[in-house]
Motif scaffolding. Structure first.
Motif, PDB file in Angstrom:
ATOM      1  N   ASP A  64      -7.907  -0.615   1.555  1.00  0.00           N
ATOM      2  CA  ASP A  64      -8.200  -1.479   0.646  1.00  0.00           C
ATOM      3  C   ASP A  64      -7.682  -2.790   1.155  1.00  0.00           C
ATOM      4  O   ASP A  64      -8.027  -3.935   0.198  1.00  0.00           O
ATOM      5  CB  ASP A  64      -7.291  -0.787  -0.503  1.00  0.00           C
ATOM      6  CG  ASP A  64      -7.723  -1.473  -1.779  1.00  0.00           C
ATOM      7  OD1 ASP A  64      -8.980  -1.737  -2.051  1.00  0.00           O
ATOM      8  OD2 ASP A  64      -7.047  -1.657  -2.770  1.00  0.00           O
ATOM      9  N   SER A  69      -6.933  -1.587  -6.801  1.00  0.00           N
ATOM     10  CA  SER A  69      -8.058  -1.697  -8.000  1.00  0.00           C
ATOM     11  C   SER A  69      -7.288  -1.759  -9.372  1.00  0.00           C
ATOM     12  O   SER A  69      -7.775  -0.756 -10.204  1.00  0.00           O
ATOM     13  CB  SER A  69      -9.239  -1.029  -7.846  1.00  0.00           C
ATOM     14  OG  SER A  69      -9.795  -1.043  -6.661  1.00  0.00           O
ATOM     15  N   CYS A  76       0.722  -1.233  -0.077  1.00  0.00           N
ATOM     16  CA  CYS A  76      -0.026  -0.212  -0.119  1.00  0.00           C
ATOM     17  C   CYS A  76       0.798   1.192  -0.021  1.00  0.00           C
ATOM     18  O   CYS A  76       0.578   2.238  -0.755  1.00  0.00           O
ATOM     19  CB  CYS A  76      -0.814  -0.138   1.425  1.00  0.00           C
ATOM     20  SG  CYS A  76      -2.376  -1.089   1.041  1.00  0.00           S
ATOM     21  N   ARG A 129     -10.651  -5.143   1.290  1.00  0.00           N
ATOM     22  CA  ARG A 129     -11.136  -5.747   0.100  1.00  0.00           C
ATOM     23  C   ARG A 129     -10.397  -7.041  -0.548  1.00  0.00           C
ATOM     24  O   ARG A 129     -10.986  -7.938  -0.932  1.00  0.00           O
ATOM     25  CB  ARG A 129     -11.405  -4.525  -1.002  1.00  0.00           C
ATOM     26  CG  ARG A 129     -11.990  -4.953  -1.988  1.00  0.00           C
ATOM     27  CD  ARG A 129     -11.843  -3.676  -2.783  1.00  0.00           C
ATOM     28  NE  ARG A 129     -10.672  -3.218  -3.399  1.00  0.00           N
ATOM     29  CZ  ARG A 129      -9.859  -4.028  -4.627  1.00  0.00           C
ATOM     30  NH1 ARG A 129     -10.513  -4.738  -5.268  1.00  0.00           N
ATOM     31  NH2 ARG A 129      -8.667  -3.517  -4.875  1.00  0.00           N
ATOM     32  N   VAL A 135      -1.641   3.559  -1.825  1.00  0.00           N
ATOM     33  CA  VAL A 135      -3.129   3.177  -1.657  1.00  0.00           C
ATOM     34  C   VAL A 135      -3.428   3.225  -0.232  1.00  0.00           C
ATOM     35  O   VAL A 135      -2.611   2.751   0.636  1.00  0.00           O
ATOM     36  CB  VAL A 135      -3.101   1.578  -2.262  1.00  0.00           C
ATOM     37  CG1 VAL A 135      -4.564   0.832  -2.010  1.00  0.00           C
ATOM     38  CG2 VAL A 135      -2.656   1.494  -3.633  1.00  0.00           C
TER      39      VAL A 135
END
Length: 304
Positions: A112, A150, A103, A115, A108
């Motif tokens: 996240d 993503s 991350c 997820r 990020v």
């Protein structure tokens, strides 16, 4: 259809050896594209060129509708998830801590992580040290790392390598869901051709650095149909009739193998056999597997 990966005469030469030879890839957006070839065919080198980990000797790479350059490489890679050869993890850290490092590198948010752990079904192991993971769990953690942020494109090199049958099935199911779950195009290489055949919709076949075929899997299978198999009660009569019609036939008991032909020609042939009392019981067409097609294209023989 928009191409999410495009290469133009992409080439990589080491000394006098051409590893990747003027290949023109075109990977449609939203597809699962299987990149297949024997060991040493140039698969991993091509994937490293796509990620800017190697500099091409000639040609160019276009990702996400942008030319890959040194200036925009990092911004493009933030929209790309990759898994090359084996996942990079710190064994003394937990799954959560390993993902936090990625991350930070991808800029990020840590939120996240929930997820991606849910997608790869590792929520229960987030606080577990990676050194305690099975190989299958490590591979899934590698996919989770690739999914952070993503990305629009996933580049996966041999993600089922070393897994047992249950692990392969789990990974196959996971990859098949990627376009729907994450909106990502998947570019995947593997030597397990029978596994790829169950999840891909487009295929590129490479051998000795050259792209031998590229297109929809269904088109490759349509152009590589196997023999027709006729089951008859009177094989001798049937063989006589087929030979008089100029049809090559191979008999195996009551089963006769004849080469692929147009449907109207086949229908006329069946009518002729019926007229001569061959006693037709059934007619099927053998379907070549992706592995059979690959072996015929590359002129390779299965190990005996």
């Amino acid at each position: 259809m928009t191409s999410i990966i495009e290469t133009n005469m992409l080439t990589k030469i080491y000394g006098s050896h051409t590893v990747v030879n003027k290949i023109n890839l075109s990977v449609p957006e939203g597809s699962i594209y299987g990149f297949i070839g024997p060991n040493g065919a140039g698969k991993s080198t091509t994937m490293k060129l796509l990620l800017g980990l190697l500099h091409p000797s000639a040609g160019s790479v276009r990702l996400l509708d942008k030319d890959l350059t040194q200036e925009n490489r990092l911004s493009l890679l933030r929209q790309t998830g990759s898994f090359i050869e084996s996942p990079s993890c710190y064994g003394h850290l937990t799954a959560q801590e390993n993902l936090q490092i990625i991350c930070d590198l991808k800029d990020v948010p840590y939120s996240d992580i929930d997820r991606v752990l849910d997608i790869v079904r590792l929520e229960h192991a987030r606080k577990q040290k990676v050194s305690q993971f099975s190989l299958g769990m490590r591979q899934r953690l590698g996919i989770a790392q690739a999914l952070l942020g993503s990305p629009k494109l996933l580049i996966l090199d041999e993600p089922t390598n070393g897994l047992d049958p249950a692990g392969i099935q789990e990974m196959r199911s996971l990859i098949r869901e990627m376009p729907q779950l994450c909106g990502a195009t998947v570019f995947i290489s593997s030597h397990l051709l029978s596994e790829l055949e169950q999840i891909i919709d487009h295929v590129g076949i490479i051998n000795d650095g050259k792209l031998l075929f590229q297109g929809e899997l269904s088109a490759l299978q349509r152009h590589s149909r196997g023999d027709y198999v006729l089951r008859v009660l009177q094989p001798n009569k049937a063989c006589e009739t087929l030979l008089t019609q100029g049809v090559t036939v191979r008999a195996d008991g009551n089963e006769l193998h004849i080469p692929p032909m147009r449907e109207d020609t086949l229908a006329a042939l069946v009518q002729e056999l019926a007229t001569h009392d061959a006693g037709i019981v059934g007619l099927t067409q053998q379907t070549k597997s992706l592995e059979d097609i690959f072996l015929s294209l590359t002129n390779q023989k299965e190990a005996s």
